[in-house]
Design an enzyme around this catalytic site. Sequence first.
Site, PDB file in Angstrom:
ATOM      1  N   THR A 153      -1.776  11.592  -5.957  1.00  0.00           N
ATOM      2  CA  THR A 153      -0.910  10.484  -5.538  1.00  0.00           C
ATOM      3  C   THR A 153       0.225  10.268  -6.539  1.00  0.00           C
ATOM      4  O   THR A 153       0.872   9.231  -6.531  1.00  0.00           O
ATOM      5  CB  THR A 153      -1.729   9.176  -5.439  1.00  0.00           C
ATOM      6  N   GLY A 165       3.680  10.192  -7.843  1.00  0.00           N
ATOM      7  CA  GLY A 165       5.011  10.241  -7.235  1.00  0.00           C
ATOM      8  C   GLY A 165       5.095   9.709  -5.816  1.00  0.00           C
ATOM      9  O   GLY A 165       6.113   9.892  -5.153  1.00  0.00           O
ATOM     10  N   THR A 166       4.048   9.015  -5.340  1.00  0.00           N
ATOM     11  CA  THR A 166       4.125   8.478  -3.967  1.00  0.00           C
ATOM     12  C   THR A 166       5.274   7.476  -3.836  1.00  0.00           C
ATOM     13  O   THR A 166       6.014   7.502  -2.850  1.00  0.00           O
ATOM     14  CB  THR A 166       2.813   7.772  -3.550  1.00  0.00           C
ATOM     15  N   GLY A 167       5.407   6.601  -4.844  1.00  0.00           N
ATOM     16  CA  GLY A 167       6.449   5.567  -4.776  1.00  0.00           C
ATOM     17  C   GLY A 167       7.847   6.168  -4.856  1.00  0.00           C
ATOM     18  O   GLY A 167       8.756   5.765  -4.121  1.00  0.00           O
ATOM     19  N   CYS A 168       8.019   7.155  -5.746  1.00  0.00           N
ATOM     20  CA  CYS A 168       9.328   7.828  -5.878  1.00  0.00           C
ATOM     21  C   CYS A 168       9.689   8.502  -4.557  1.00  0.00           C
ATOM     22  O   CYS A 168      10.824   8.410  -4.070  1.00  0.00           O
ATOM     23  CB  CYS A 168       9.283   8.891  -6.972  1.00  0.00           C
ATOM     24  N   LYS A 172       4.403  -2.451  -1.209  1.00  0.00           N
ATOM     25  CA  LYS A 172       3.541  -1.278  -0.983  1.00  0.00           C
ATOM     26  C   LYS A 172       2.109  -1.605  -1.391  1.00  0.00           C
ATOM     27  O   LYS A 172       1.865  -2.057  -2.497  1.00  0.00           O
ATOM     28  CB  LYS A 172       4.031  -0.097  -1.832  1.00  0.00           C
TER      29      LYS A 172
HETATM   30  N1  LIG Z   1      -4.354   6.547  -0.850  1.00  0.00           N
HETATM   31  C1  LIG Z   1      -3.343   6.359  -0.016  1.00  0.00           C
HETATM   32  N2  LIG Z   1      -3.452   6.686   1.292  1.00  0.00           N
HETATM   33  C2  LIG Z   1      -2.420   6.508   2.149  1.00  0.00           C
HETATM   34  N3  LIG Z   1      -1.226   5.992   1.785  1.00  0.00           N
HETATM   35  C3  LIG Z   1      -1.057   5.647   0.501  1.00  0.00           C
HETATM   36  C4  LIG Z   1      -2.086   5.811  -0.478  1.00  0.00           C
HETATM   37  N4  LIG Z   1      -1.607   5.395  -1.690  1.00  0.00           N
HETATM   38  C5  LIG Z   1      -0.349   5.000  -1.483  1.00  0.00           C
HETATM   39  N5  LIG Z   1      -0.006   5.132  -0.172  1.00  0.00           N
HETATM   40  C6  LIG Z   1       1.303   4.840   0.404  1.00  0.00           C
HETATM   41  O1  LIG Z   1       2.253   5.477  -0.420  1.00  0.00           O
HETATM   42  C7  LIG Z   1       3.399   4.637  -0.612  1.00  0.00           C
HETATM   43  C8  LIG Z   1       3.556   4.337  -2.101  1.00  0.00           C
HETATM   44  O2  LIG Z   1       2.600   3.367  -2.421  1.00  0.00           O
HETATM   45  P1  LIG Z   1       2.077   2.984  -3.856  1.00  0.00           P
HETATM   46  O3  LIG Z   1       1.501   1.610  -3.717  1.00  0.00           O
HETATM   47  O4  LIG Z   1       1.183   4.072  -4.362  1.00  0.00           O
HETATM   48  O5  LIG Z   1       3.426   2.953  -4.669  1.00  0.00           O
HETATM   49  P2  LIG Z   1       3.693   3.154  -6.169  1.00  0.00           P
HETATM   50  O6  LIG Z   1       2.622   2.545  -6.969  1.00  0.00           O
HETATM   51  O7  LIG Z   1       5.085   2.711  -6.452  1.00  0.00           O
HETATM   52  O8  LIG Z   1       3.657   4.689  -6.316  1.00  0.00           O
HETATM   53  P3  LIG Z   1       3.574   5.437  -7.682  1.00  0.00           P
HETATM   54  O9  LIG Z   1       2.114   5.450  -7.960  1.00  0.00           O
HETATM   55  O10 LIG Z   1       4.164   6.754  -7.403  1.00  0.00           O
HETATM   56  O11 LIG Z   1       4.345   4.628  -8.696  1.00  0.00           O
HETATM   57  C9  LIG Z   1       3.145   3.396   0.235  1.00  0.00           C
HETATM   58  O12 LIG Z   1       3.762   3.548   1.495  1.00  0.00           O
HETATM   59  C10 LIG Z   1       1.624   3.347   0.367  1.00  0.00           C
HETATM   60  O13 LIG Z   1       1.204   2.703   1.531  1.00  0.00           O
HETATM   61  C1  LIG Z   2      10.244   9.711 -14.415  1.00  0.00           C
HETATM   62  C2  LIG Z   2       9.231   8.955 -13.662  1.00  0.00           C
HETATM   63  N1  LIG Z   2       9.614   8.061 -12.718  1.00  0.00           N
HETATM   64  C3  LIG Z   2       8.702   7.374 -12.011  1.00  0.00           C
HETATM   65  C4  LIG Z   2       7.348   7.549 -12.234  1.00  0.00           C
HETATM   66  C5  LIG Z   2       6.320   6.752 -11.458  1.00  0.00           C
HETATM   67  O1  LIG Z   2       5.457   7.557 -10.696  1.00  0.00           O
HETATM   68  P1  LIG Z   2       3.859   7.452 -10.820  1.00  0.00           P
HETATM   69  O2  LIG Z   2       3.499   5.995 -10.791  1.00  0.00           O
HETATM   70  O3  LIG Z   2       3.341   8.191  -9.640  1.00  0.00           O
HETATM   71  O4  LIG Z   2       3.437   8.067 -12.137  1.00  0.00           O
HETATM   72  C6  LIG Z   2       6.973   8.480 -13.227  1.00  0.00           C
HETATM   73  N2  LIG Z   2       5.692   8.710 -13.520  1.00  0.00           N
HETATM   74  N3  LIG Z   2       7.925   9.159 -13.921  1.00  0.00           N
END
Ligand SMILES: Nc1ncnc2c1ncn2[C@@H]1O[C@H](COP(=O)(O)OP(=O)(O)OP(=O)(O)O)[C@@H](O)[C@H]1O
Ligand SMILES: Cc1ncc(COP(=O)(O)O)c(N)n1
Length: 309
Positions: free
Chosen positions: A225, A227-230, A181
């Site tokens: 943003t 929780g995008t990854g979750c 990602k």
């Molecule tokens: N600013 C943005 N605009 C569009 N798409 C985005 C943006 N940020 C993240 N994404 C998309 O959201 C999804 C999660 O990406 P990200 O790299 O943020 O994951 P992550 O770091 O695991 O998320 P989290 O921050 O929740 O842990 C991917 O498909 C990424 O392309």
């Molecule tokens: C319980 C839990 N699981 C996963 C994430 C990661 O999400 P993020 O990187 O968006 O804070 C989080 N913050 N909390």
Amino acid sequence: MQISDTGHVIRALTIAGSDSGGGAGIQADLKTFAAFEVYGASALTALTAQNTQGVQGIYEVAPEFLRQQVESVNGDIGFDAAKIGMLGSAAMTTEVADIIARAEMTNLVLDPVMVAKGGASLLEDHAVHMLKTRLLPLATVLTPNLLEAEVLCGYPIHSWSDCQQAVSDLAKMGPQCIVLKGGHATWGISRTLPDDANGAQVFDLVFDGSALTTFYAPRVFSRKTHGTGCTLSAAIAACLARGMRVLDAIATAKTFVWEAMVSAAAWDVGTGHGPLDHSVAPRFSTGIEAGGTYRWHNDGRFHLEGIRI
Ligand SMILES: Nc1ncnc2c1ncn2[C@@H]1O[C@H](COP(=O)(O)OP(=O)(O)OP(=O)(O)O)[C@@H](O)[C@H]1O
Ligand SMILES: Cc1ncc(COP(=O)(O)O)c(N)n1
């Protein structure tokens, strides 16, 4: 609720941590399953006291109690796909690997959560070895962000060719498919992306062991943003549970996250990194071909590069 060909309600399980603020973790996963009309069950690895500003506390669940939760769900409800998020400790990582290996689960999406958006550590350093050796080989889809991929691979990822090397190396660790990602790509890496002069595109690089498929979407300039990854990994699990092909599941999940991010811009929850809007309707992608380069188009879908719209 979606019903399978064999007449049962389609179900997904999340094995993850609780986010009291409701934007990430179990809460994001269950909201995502509901949006996809998939019945959601959960097994908690940890409770976090958390809001949009950061993580204020972590209370770990005993690994044996995690096992009990999974057995309770499995012994009665069952599930068609599972996702794994925050694991917290090496002991929990080992426990989850044992449970998964014994249950012979298919459709497993592994989000190797390491650090929360605000910087709090959500995985002990010495759990990484367990994650790599015990859990990665069991994953159908692995969804690391760039920082997580760097930790798993053991080298910095600073260019497009580093990204390609990383997905190839991660595939050797056993997952069937990798989604690297690119949300955290800094200006430095964006500049090295093909056809992205100003970092306006966000990429995800997918490798299924033989072909590289790339997705580009316009960067949403937003603080919401959390929780995008979750949400992405839960949406992939929901789509796999519904019987979709892996690449279609990934494209559909990306579309959902993008639209949930755009929709969240309209309101405020908390004062920090706000959550997504999980109430947006999923838009399903089909026919995504391995090896293609896909770009988001303003009809709200990914289109194969080179095809006239
Ligand atoms: N600013 C943005 N605009 C569009 N798409 C985005 C943006 N940020 C993240 N994404 C998309 O959201 C999804 C999660 O990406 P990200 O790299 O943020 O994951 P992550 O770091 O695991 O998320 P989290 O921050 O929740 O842990 C991917 O498909 C990424 O392309
Ligand atoms: C319980 C839990 N699981 C996963 C994430 C990661 O999400 P993020 O990187 O968006 O804070 C989080 N913050 N909390």
